[in-house]
Write an enzyme that holds these catalytic residues in place. Sequence first.
Site, mmCIF file in Angstrom:
data_model
loop_
_atom_site.group_PDB
_atom_site.id
_atom_site.type_symbol
_atom_site.label_atom_id
_atom_site.label_comp_id
_atom_site.label_asym_id
_atom_site.label_seq_id
_atom_site.Cartn_x
_atom_site.Cartn_y
_atom_site.Cartn_z
ATOM 1 C CE1 TYR A 19 -4.054 56.476 -21.774
ATOM 2 C CE2 TYR A 19 -5.327 54.734 -22.721
ATOM 3 C CZ TYR A 19 -4.329 55.194 -22.214
ATOM 4 O OH TYR A 19 -3.090 54.502 -22.560
ATOM 5 C CB SER A 49 -3.441 53.098 -26.080
ATOM 6 O OG SER A 49 -4.450 52.100 -25.551
#
Length: 281
Positions: A188, A175
């Site tokens: 995350y 990400s």
Amino acid sequence: MRTSKIKAQKQKKPGMESKMVPKPEYIRKGYKSSGKLLNKIALITGGDSGIGRSVALHYAYEGAHVAIVYLSEKKDAKETKELIEAQNRKCLLIKGDLSDEKFCKKCIDATLKEFGGINIVVNNAGTHFSERDATKITTEHLKKTFETNIYPMFYLLKALLPYLSKGDCIINTSSVTAYRGSDHLLDYSSTKGAISTFTKSLSTMLAKKGIRVNGVAPGPIWTPLVVSSFDKLDDFGKNTPLGRPGQPSEVGPAYVFLASQDSSYITGQVIHVNGGEIVGS
Ligand code: NAD
Ligand code: MG
């Protein structure tokens, strides 16, 4: 559907692709396939919806048969299977929780049983819980985030490795948050940093065997994951240089490139499909 303004509608059932308004685009109209993955066998985690569905669909267009692992979204998984079968490719659906090591082994066994081999593994399943106050990140959410996002990559790898050979590959979904950080996804983004480093380390481990390992680091992409977990969505993706969120259809082709012979001299790298944000590697 590359709208610069996406009016988000709260989902009735979190995480369901079928409830999203507007519906994401999985493959662009007029996509030209050329048999880049003809008769390859791909296992895609989180392939029921969002980025994973786009990858599954692109792979089917390129001639691969696909096994999809998903947590619980039966309707989404069934729809993905139908889209793949419409391309005259086979699709195996595997439902379960990847944070369970035994289930990861089952995923590999079921794929081998159905197709007789595995050539491409896409580690794409993931979850997040948005929280701006670090003291409020619960231990439960912290564990769940790590156990969903990074542990299964190890579990699947251990079960898979004896069956991978020269020319096969692994592709991991990282990400943009791994590279620029995030003020509301502390846990995350940490897992995504781990995934990028896992990608580099594993690539060096497997290079001599001719097995390539690469990653894709998406920016803001219109998927069930974001719709179900972010409160504020009207500005989603607007602060990227391209000024809009991406569609899954704009991410899938990077996974085709990394799985095909077109990237035969690339391993240990991450492609940044993020609307133009400049990040370090
Ligand atoms: P998505 O909700 O469509 O896909 C995630 C899928 O992961 C789910 O469909 C679910 O079936 C699966 N999953 C979750 N927990 C699981 C578990 N314990 N066991 C088995 N399967 C499980 O959303 P998406 O945005 O397409 O997410 C795919 C990947 O892309 C994730 O790794 C996510 O972190 C990453 N990503 C997304 C964005 C974005 O903006 N959408 C940006 C960067 C990275
Ligand atoms: Mg889903």
